[in-house]
Write an enzyme that holds these catalytic residues in place. Structure first.
Site, short mmCIF file in Angstrom:
data_model
loop_
_atom_site.label_atom_id
_atom_site.label_comp_id
_atom_site.label_asym_id
_atom_site.label_seq_id
_atom_site.Cartn_x
_atom_site.Cartn_y
_atom_site.Cartn_z
N ARG A 122 30.56 -8.50 -12.54
CA ARG A 122 30.36 -7.48 -12.08
C ARG A 122 29.40 -6.73 -12.69
O ARG A 122 29.64 -5.94 -13.72
CB ARG A 122 31.63 -6.54 -12.20
N GLN A 127 25.38 -6.88 -7.67
CA GLN A 127 26.14 -5.84 -6.85
C GLN A 127 26.02 -6.05 -5.23
O GLN A 127 26.90 -6.20 -4.53
CB GLN A 127 25.49 -4.42 -7.15
N ASP A 130 28.53 -9.03 -4.31
CA ASP A 130 29.76 -8.82 -4.85
C ASP A 130 30.79 -8.55 -3.34
O ASP A 130 30.82 -7.49 -2.86
CB ASP A 130 30.04 -7.45 -5.43
N SER A 133 33.96 -6.36 -3.67
CA SER A 133 33.72 -5.04 -3.32
C SER A 133 33.31 -4.50 -1.92
O SER A 133 33.80 -3.61 -1.73
CB SER A 133 32.31 -4.68 -4.37
N TYR A 230 38.01 -3.97 -15.43
CA TYR A 230 39.28 -4.26 -14.65
C TYR A 230 40.47 -3.97 -15.56
O TYR A 230 40.37 -3.48 -16.66
CB TYR A 230 39.47 -5.80 -14.70
P1 NAD Z 1 40.99 -4.30 -8.72
O1 NAD Z 1 40.87 -4.79 -7.02
O2 NAD Z 1 40.98 -5.71 -9.76
O3 NAD Z 1 42.06 -3.59 -8.76
C1 NAD Z 1 42.34 -2.18 -8.14
C2 NAD Z 1 42.79 -0.95 -8.86
O4 NAD Z 1 44.13 -1.05 -9.27
C3 NAD Z 1 41.80 -0.97 -10.32
O5 NAD Z 1 41.24 0.30 -10.25
C4 NAD Z 1 42.99 -1.28 -11.29
O6 NAD Z 1 42.62 -0.42 -12.64
C5 NAD Z 1 44.09 -0.33 -10.84
N1 NAD Z 1 45.36 -1.11 -11.36
C6 NAD Z 1 45.91 -2.13 -11.90
N2 NAD Z 1 47.03 -1.90 -12.36
C7 NAD Z 1 47.60 -0.66 -11.99
C8 NAD Z 1 48.70 -0.12 -12.13
N3 NAD Z 1 49.76 -0.67 -12.91
N4 NAD Z 1 48.89 1.34 -11.84
C9 NAD Z 1 47.76 2.00 -11.12
N5 NAD Z 1 46.81 1.17 -10.88
C10 NAD Z 1 46.50 -0.05 -11.42
O7 NAD Z 1 39.68 -3.33 -8.94
P2 NAD Z 1 38.53 -2.96 -8.43
O8 NAD Z 1 38.19 -2.40 -6.89
O9 NAD Z 1 37.70 -4.64 -8.56
O10 NAD Z 1 37.52 -2.37 -9.56
C11 NAD Z 1 37.76 -2.51 -10.88
C12 NAD Z 1 36.57 -1.76 -11.57
O11 NAD Z 1 35.56 -2.59 -11.55
C13 NAD Z 1 36.44 -0.51 -10.97
O12 NAD Z 1 36.04 0.57 -12.06
C14 NAD Z 1 34.95 -0.43 -10.03
O13 NAD Z 1 34.32 0.84 -9.90
C15 NAD Z 1 34.53 -1.67 -10.91
N6 NAD Z 1 33.50 -2.39 -10.11
C16 NAD Z 1 32.32 -2.66 -10.70
C17 NAD Z 1 31.16 -3.30 -10.24
C18 NAD Z 1 29.87 -3.53 -10.66
O14 NAD Z 1 29.37 -2.98 -11.50
N7 NAD Z 1 28.95 -4.30 -10.14
C19 NAD Z 1 31.50 -3.78 -9.03
C20 NAD Z 1 32.72 -3.45 -8.12
C21 NAD Z 1 33.66 -2.92 -9.07
#
Ligand code: NAD
Length: 375
Positions: A122, A127, A130, A133, A230
């Site tokens: 990430r 991006q 990805d 995403s 994460y």
């Molecule tokens: P994910 O699919 O791993 O998880 C989904 C969400 O569930 C996450 O926000 C996580 O914090 C939440 N979660 C986990 N346990 C929980 C609980 N007990 N109660 C409530 N919520 C809970 O996450 P994701 O969609 O892959 O995104 C994670 C982070 O990565 C986000 O901040 C996203 O913006 C970021 N991201 C960054 C990039 C990048 O910089 N290239 C790309 C994609 C995502």
């Protein structure tokens, strides 16, 4: 490079790993693409569209794969398609490393170099590659539409001559990529939206989309994010406090969408049967984590389970319910990744020093090299 794309078979997959658009770009870069007949049909890309874009169509997976340097897939191929991957070729896709270790180790033994799109780092440079995403975004959108479809009432407030309809209350649990898109979609439909997450960074993002943030914001919460962005597994004490808060909030909700995941671990259980029972009849719950064990007790894989007048939607592959868009974005992710494993003359030559390649590679030189698939 010669690249093959098979008709997906695993889990009734509807997506495909190339589109006419990416085939044109791949062909333009000098690559030769062979697509198994019918591979794009479920995503509304007929063979003819692939042919016009510059691919050749093969009758079988074996014919598509003969002599290729790389295979693009959505899911890990199975059966005859898996066997058809030539020894020493590369395989790139959402191969579910944690679930398919045995098959991936067998590919390693044949010299196949497997790259998992699940492990795209990430970082900003990655991006465009990805796939988690690109697909999670569509899953979040579709989850709201599935909920709206199953819900026996309207989402927006409507003031009509015959009376006023109250807006639906939608609660999104997990405000990552899928959750944020679910919040945005539910807002666009006119619902009153609230959301929770264990990462403090999510609070501002939820608010910026017009959602109300609901969470136990203690010391543990303030440190609940890994360097990779994460979630961390929370302590039992935090989980109990969170469950209490959610239990109170949920009784007033009409729709709950859960997206909570922790990389490499089973999905956290956020909603138990008692909470489901506390909701009003006609409420709808959607569990996006159902494939990883589920956030909601009673969710059933690929079904809408009925529990005391509430519907729990457990569709595993929500992006696959928007196969044309999901394929378009996914195919672009693969297109963006390919240069990292391609030499200037177009031959397959991974840059093993590249952080993205190093993060995604599962097998190389005849061995499983990633922890997720080491035996
Ligand atoms: P994910 O699919 O791993 O998880 C989904 C969400 O569930 C996450 O926000 C996580 O914090 C939440 N979660 C986990 N346990 C929980 C609980 N007990 N109660 C409530 N919520 C809970 O996450 P994701 O969609 O892959 O995104 C994670 C982070 O990565 C986000 O901040 C996203 O913006 C970021 N991201 C960054 C990039 C990048 O910089 N290239 C790309 C994609 C995502």
């Amino acid at each position: 490079m010669k690249i093959a794309v098979f008709k997906e078979t695993r889990n009734a997959e509807t997506r495909v790993a190339v589109t006419p658009d990416t085939i044109k770009k791949l062909a333009g870069a000098g690559h030769e693409i062979r697509v198994e007949a019918g591979a794009g049909l479920a995503a509304d890309f007929p063979d003819e569209a692939f042919r016009e874009a510059g691919a050749s169509i093969a009758e079988t997976a074996q014919q598509a794969a003969a002599g290729v340097d790389a295979v693009f897939c959505v899911r890990l191929p199975e059966g005859g398609s898996l066997a058809a991957i030539p020894d020493n070729a590369a395989l790139i896709g959402l191969v579910a490393p944690h679930d398919n270790g045995e098959e991936i180790r067998q590919l390693a033994a044949r010299g196949v170099e497997v790259f998992a799109c699940e492990f795209t780092p990430r970082i900003t440079r990655a991006q465009s590659m990805d796939a988690l995403s690109s697909q999670a975004n569509l899953a979040g959108y579709r989850a709201v539409l599935e909920a709206a479809h199953a819900y026996g009432r309207a989402f927006p407030m409507m003031m009509t001559a015959a009376g006023t309809i109250a807006p639906a209350r939608v609660f999104v649990m997990g405000a990552g990529v899928a959750g944020l898109q679910a919040i945005a979609t539910a807002k666009r439909l006119g619902a009153q939206v609230s959301a929770t997450d264990v990462r403090p960074a999510a609070k501002e993002q939820v608010a910026s989309l017009g959602g109300k943030f609901v969470a136990v914001e203690d010391e543990e919460f303030k440190e609940a994010e890994t360097a990779g962005g994460y979630a961390k597994e929370m302590s039992d004490e935090y989980k109990a406090k969170q469950a209490k808060l959610v239990a109170e909030h949920i009784t007033k909700q009409d729709v709950v969408i859960t997206t909570a995941l922790i990389p490499g671990r089973p999905a956290p259980r956020l909603i138990d049967a008692e909470m489901v029972a506390s909701m009003k009849p006609g409420s709808v719950l959607v569990d996006l984590a159902v494939e990883r064990g589920g956030n909601i007790e009673g969710a059933e894989l690929d079904r809408i389970a009925q529990k005391d007048g509430k519907s729990i939607i457990g569709y595993a592959n929500l992006p696959g319910r928007l196969p044309a868009d999901a394929s378009s974005l996914y195919a672009k992710n693969l297109l963006a990744f390919l240069p990292l494993v391609t030499a200037e003359d177009g031959a397959y030559a991974p840059d093993w020093d590249d952080e993205i390649v190093a993060g995604m590679v599962l097998t190389k030189g005849g061995e499983a090299v990633h922890d997720a698939v080491k035996g």
